[in-house]
Design a protein around this motif. Sequence first.
Motif, mmCIF file in Angstrom:
data_model
loop_
_atom_site.group_PDB
_atom_site.id
_atom_site.type_symbol
_atom_site.label_atom_id
_atom_site.label_comp_id
_atom_site.label_asym_id
_atom_site.label_seq_id
_atom_site.Cartn_x
_atom_site.Cartn_y
_atom_site.Cartn_z
ATOM 1 N N GLU A 197 0.834 -1.196 0.000
ATOM 2 C CA GLU A 197 0.000 0.000 0.000
ATOM 3 C C GLU A 197 0.865 1.240 0.000
ATOM 4 O O GLU A 197 1.954 1.263 0.555
ATOM 5 C CB GLU A 197 -0.880 0.010 1.243
ATOM 6 C CG GLU A 197 -1.958 -1.037 1.181
ATOM 7 C CD GLU A 197 -2.834 -0.987 2.402
ATOM 8 O OE1 GLU A 197 -3.807 -0.222 2.389
ATOM 9 O OE2 GLU A 197 -2.532 -1.704 3.368
ATOM 10 N N ARG A 198 0.329 2.282 -0.606
ATOM 11 C CA ARG A 198 1.009 3.568 -0.532
ATOM 12 C C ARG A 198 0.450 4.353 0.654
ATOM 13 O O ARG A 198 -0.753 4.428 0.854
ATOM 14 C CB ARG A 198 0.782 4.379 -1.806
ATOM 15 C CG ARG A 198 1.600 5.674 -1.825
ATOM 16 C CD ARG A 198 0.990 6.775 -2.665
ATOM 17 N NE ARG A 198 0.643 6.381 -3.998
ATOM 18 C CZ ARG A 198 1.407 6.610 -5.079
ATOM 19 N NH1 ARG A 198 2.550 7.230 -4.954
ATOM 20 N NH2 ARG A 198 0.984 6.234 -6.257
ATOM 21 N N PHE A 199 1.351 4.907 1.449
ATOM 22 C CA PHE A 199 0.935 5.734 2.574
ATOM 23 C C PHE A 199 1.289 7.177 2.299
ATOM 24 O O PHE A 199 2.382 7.468 1.816
ATOM 25 C CB PHE A 199 1.622 5.279 3.860
ATOM 26 C CG PHE A 199 1.278 3.871 4.243
ATOM 27 C CD1 PHE A 199 0.002 3.558 4.673
ATOM 28 C CD2 PHE A 199 2.212 2.853 4.125
ATOM 29 C CE1 PHE A 199 -0.336 2.256 4.998
ATOM 30 C CE2 PHE A 199 1.889 1.549 4.446
ATOM 31 C CZ PHE A 199 0.605 1.246 4.888
ATOM 32 N N LEU A 200 0.366 8.057 2.604
ATOM 33 C CA LEU A 200 0.669 9.486 2.493
ATOM 34 C C LEU A 200 0.600 10.090 3.884
ATOM 35 O O LEU A 200 -0.290 9.772 4.665
ATOM 36 C CB LEU A 200 -0.338 10.183 1.570
ATOM 37 C CG LEU A 200 -0.277 9.781 0.096
ATOM 38 C CD1 LEU A 200 -1.299 10.578 -0.704
ATOM 39 C CD2 LEU A 200 1.121 9.978 -0.483
ATOM 40 N N PRO A 201 1.565 10.955 4.174
ATOM 41 C CA PRO A 201 1.599 11.528 5.518
ATOM 42 C C PRO A 201 0.587 12.661 5.706
ATOM 43 O O PRO A 201 0.440 13.515 4.835
ATOM 44 C CB PRO A 201 3.025 12.062 5.652
ATOM 45 C CG PRO A 201 3.590 12.103 4.276
ATOM 46 C CD PRO A 201 2.712 11.352 3.349
ATOM 47 N N PHE A 202 -0.098 12.629 6.829
ATOM 48 C CA PHE A 202 -0.953 13.742 7.266
ATOM 49 C C PHE A 202 -0.836 13.779 8.786
ATOM 50 O O PHE A 202 -0.380 12.800 9.388
ATOM 51 C CB PHE A 202 -2.401 13.529 6.798
ATOM 52 C CG PHE A 202 -2.991 12.198 7.147
ATOM 53 C CD1 PHE A 202 -3.563 11.968 8.393
ATOM 54 C CD2 PHE A 202 -2.940 11.144 6.237
ATOM 55 C CE1 PHE A 202 -4.082 10.721 8.722
ATOM 56 C CE2 PHE A 202 -3.463 9.892 6.553
ATOM 57 C CZ PHE A 202 -4.037 9.678 7.807
ATOM 58 N N CYS A 252 -6.174 3.128 6.322
ATOM 59 C CA CYS A 252 -5.944 4.150 5.305
ATOM 60 C C CYS A 252 -4.788 3.794 4.374
ATOM 61 O O CYS A 252 -3.650 3.612 4.810
ATOM 62 C CB CYS A 252 -5.634 5.459 6.032
ATOM 63 S SG CYS A 252 -5.430 6.849 4.936
ATOM 64 N N GLY A 253 -5.079 3.669 3.089
ATOM 65 C CA GLY A 253 -4.019 3.411 2.112
ATOM 66 C C GLY A 253 -4.400 4.060 0.797
ATOM 67 O O GLY A 253 -5.586 4.144 0.470
ATOM 68 N N PHE A 254 -3.404 4.528 0.076
ATOM 69 C CA PHE A 254 -3.677 5.229 -1.179
ATOM 70 C C PHE A 254 -3.238 4.366 -2.361
ATOM 71 O O PHE A 254 -2.161 4.540 -2.907
ATOM 72 C CB PHE A 254 -2.981 6.593 -1.185
ATOM 73 C CG PHE A 254 -3.591 7.558 -0.192
ATOM 74 C CD1 PHE A 254 -4.558 8.467 -0.589
ATOM 75 C CD2 PHE A 254 -3.213 7.526 1.146
ATOM 76 C CE1 PHE A 254 -5.130 9.338 0.328
ATOM 77 C CE2 PHE A 254 -3.785 8.398 2.066
ATOM 78 C CZ PHE A 254 -4.739 9.299 1.663
#
Lengths: 427, 382
Positions: A112-117, A246-248
């Motif tokens: 999975e791709r993770f995006l930081p927030f 959560c994964g993008f």
Amino acid sequence: MIEQRYRTDILVVGAGPAGVAAAFRAAESGARVLVVDDNPQCGGQIWRADSKKALDKDATKWLDRIRDSSVKFLGGLKVFDRPEPGVMRAEGFDQVVACRFEKLILATGARERFLPFPGWTLPNVTGSGGLQALVKAGLPIEGKRIVVAGSGPLLLAVAGYLKERGAKIQIIAEQTRRFDLVKLGLRLLKCPKKLQQAFDLKMKLQGIPYLTNCWPVSASGRNAVESVTLQQGPKEWAVSCDYLACGFHLLPNTELAELLGCRIEKGSVWVDEFQETSVQGLYCVGESCGVGGLELALVEGEVAGWAATNLKEKARERFSERRKWRGFAAGLNRAFELRRELKKLPTPETFICRCEDVPFSRLQSEHSWRSAKLQTRCGMGPCQGRVCGPATEFLFGWKTESVRPPVFPVRLGSFVPSSAGDAPAES
Amino acid sequence: MLGHSKMTTAGFDVAIVGAGVVGAACALECARAGLRVIVLDRDPIGGGTTGAGMGHLVVMDDSEAQFALTRFSCSLWNERGVELPPEVEYQKCGTIWVAADEVEMAEVHRKQDFYSSRGVAVEVLDYRQLAEAEPNLREGLVGGLLVRDDSVLYPPCATRFLIEKAQQQGAVLRLNSTVASLGSHGPVLSDGSVVSAGITVNAAGISSPQLVAGIEVQPRKGHLLITDRYPGFLNHQVVELGYLKRAHSVTSDSVAFNVQPRKNGQILIGSSRQYGNREKGIDALLLRQMIRQATEYMPELKNLSTIRAWTGFRPATRDNLPFIGPHPNNENICLATGHEGLGITTSLATAELLVDQLLKRPSKIPYEPYLPGRSGERRADA
Ligand SMILES: Cc1cc2nc3c(=O)[nH]c(=O)nc-3n(C[C@H](O)[C@H](O)[C@H](O)COP(=O)(O)OP(=O)(O)OC[C@H]3O[C@@H](n4cnc5c(N)ncnc54)[C@H](O)[C@@H]3O)c2cc1C
Ligand SMILES: Cc1cc2nc3c(=O)[nH]c(=O)nc-3n(C[C@H](O)[C@H](O)[C@H](O)COP(=O)(O)OP(=O)(O)OC[C@H]3O[C@@H](n4cnc5c(N)ncnc54)[C@H](O)[C@@H]3O)c2cc1C
């Protein structure tokens, strides 16, 4: 530590659908086939063994085929290095394996791709597939309130699964535009099988809000996540939850292929029509050569399994089906492209590299992945940039660089073969 | 050298090619002396050998000249230690030279005499004290020598610190600039433009011979590994004494037990030396030898989780001393290169000696042993 040595005609790394299909077809011709996977069991991400639920028909069919074939499966082993051409090394809990092969098929899948927030590193914020894997492994989820967010079809599959297991799905937040999904929906009409899957899923998810144009802007909580703030257009609101899954969408696992010198194109391993990479005798199948779902993984696996055993005509027969699924995959990947607004999610304090605790503010003044790495140690931790590399590529447009062994962290001793005298013979 | 005729009015007094640790140190020293200086690099700061090295600041005694340079430079680092920001991870952890047998123990005593007679604080450890200082060393070692004032740091951030300090004092940094050649009016960039400067300093590390004729600097390949965090596992930089014997063989590949504690608990494991190998990739065979050597001295290392292995190229000269000073045949060009496996250590001293020569200042140690046209280097040539 025991060292085991093996010799095989064909070594398959990864026992997901692609690896399983490749191994099975290669073994049909009488070749000796060995499959190695980090997981203790065959099946990869989608057919991951579930303590509470039986697998579906497709999965059972393929896993039975492998079990009844001459294919040898070794689970619980991470392949981490190629000490010399024609040999791979893998590490397990209490053993090291060196395998000599004639041909190699990489079927290492995707992640999975993770995006930081803000808040993405809080406990109980997981990947969506990640949470599914935890539940399959026994994490109790009944009655838990879950927000599923990010992007891609995996969100729906995971939400469906978690709901079945008694979780309370609060909401599914998909970042992509409704318009792009409608286009994808029209494509589905051409794939009856996919349409049926989509319909089944829709029934399963009845009553759960599925919002498009919607994404998480922050998560908060004292010891673990307690609430997620979502944004849709101008609207922002908080949803309380026990988990944020959560994964993008997905990213091909190309590290092993890179280590072996394979050409990488647009983030995937490049392959020719027979799934052979730019390195002769080395094949790549499934998500590692492009995210495309189960059906594509299977057909690519079959093509490579036959091609690697010189049954090229048989392989050719599957080209048209592969073309169909590739077309579908292309549509899918377009539909879930990331929107620019997501680049604005991190605040100066948000950690981008969670291994080395590097905040966004320290990266803003850097000009390349290399200088960020050198100066801030971003990507130098145990995950070696697997998470923050793709994130910084999205945020700053940086290209990550060279893969070096070990592909996964291993014990120092695992690099070194036991001396000739005490090593067992190759089997 | 930088008298009157060489001072250009338009451009810079000094252009430095290379923003590695050596170029960075030279830039700061130039700026402090009031010279107008520019630093050029095609890559990020510290992106060459500096980013691949270990950062052990160590007093060495292969020769009097090496001792003088390393000792002078270590004292400069120690003086500046207090002003180094936390990300430089400067730590005065000391070095322990480990003796595995009586022959090496004799070397410990020789080293003790050498260092202490020259004012360097050292302490001989017997096997018990050695085990206390480093509990993870194997049993059966004979003893060691502790050099208290040696230290370690993280080279890329140290290099950036030097550059930024130079910039605060007026130095100019220009990255993404590839120098194609060194002209008589300054470096010529790959786009054909000239950076006008009175003196050009070639601090291009292993690439330095490509920019001027008449010097020999060879890449000497090294491997390193890094582990996950294990705070308390290792307390000093620990180096085997056999290292000295093997490390200087010009002809054969060698490995040595050389481990370094990082501030965050990670352990750097070295090291290897290889001539004539310009491949960036890992040499699996040598890596294994290196690991065998390391686990031979520290068996528990075997079980530590290793994150990454990589390689780097030391800029080596024939006599293992760097080139510091004017090029023998071209007075517009100065050299600050060839620091082999000690460039992090000797960068600050190099910069002082270079600027001493540029400005004809008296130097704190003699600079003759490091002059590019030195006879030692010529003799070795023959
Ligand atoms: C986390 C996650 C969850 C998913 N869940 C679903 C789902 O619920 N439903 C769905 O339709 N699709 C799901 N997918 C997508 C699905 O994985 C693909 O559609 C497809 O099945 C991929 O098949 P594959 O064989 O290419 O890869 P995978 O099934 O991912 O198999 C790759 C295998 O390679 C192994 N591997 C990788 N590197 C190494 C190494 N160096 N050494 C040893 N072993 C290695 C991995 O352990 C893994 O078992 C998921 C994907 C991910 C990443
Ligand atoms: C494995 C290993 C371990 C080491 N351990 C230690 C240690 O513990 N202690 C120690 O003191 N030393 C150690 N060293 C040695 C030390 O790293 C080097 O001596 C030092 O980094 C050399 O610095 P430099 O500035 O001369 O070279 P570099 O850091 O290579 O800098 C040269 C710069 O010039 C630039 N450049 C080159 N050509 C051009 C061009 N044409 N145009 C523009 N820019 C150009 C390059 O991009 C580079 O940034 C080690 C080295 C290695 C490989």
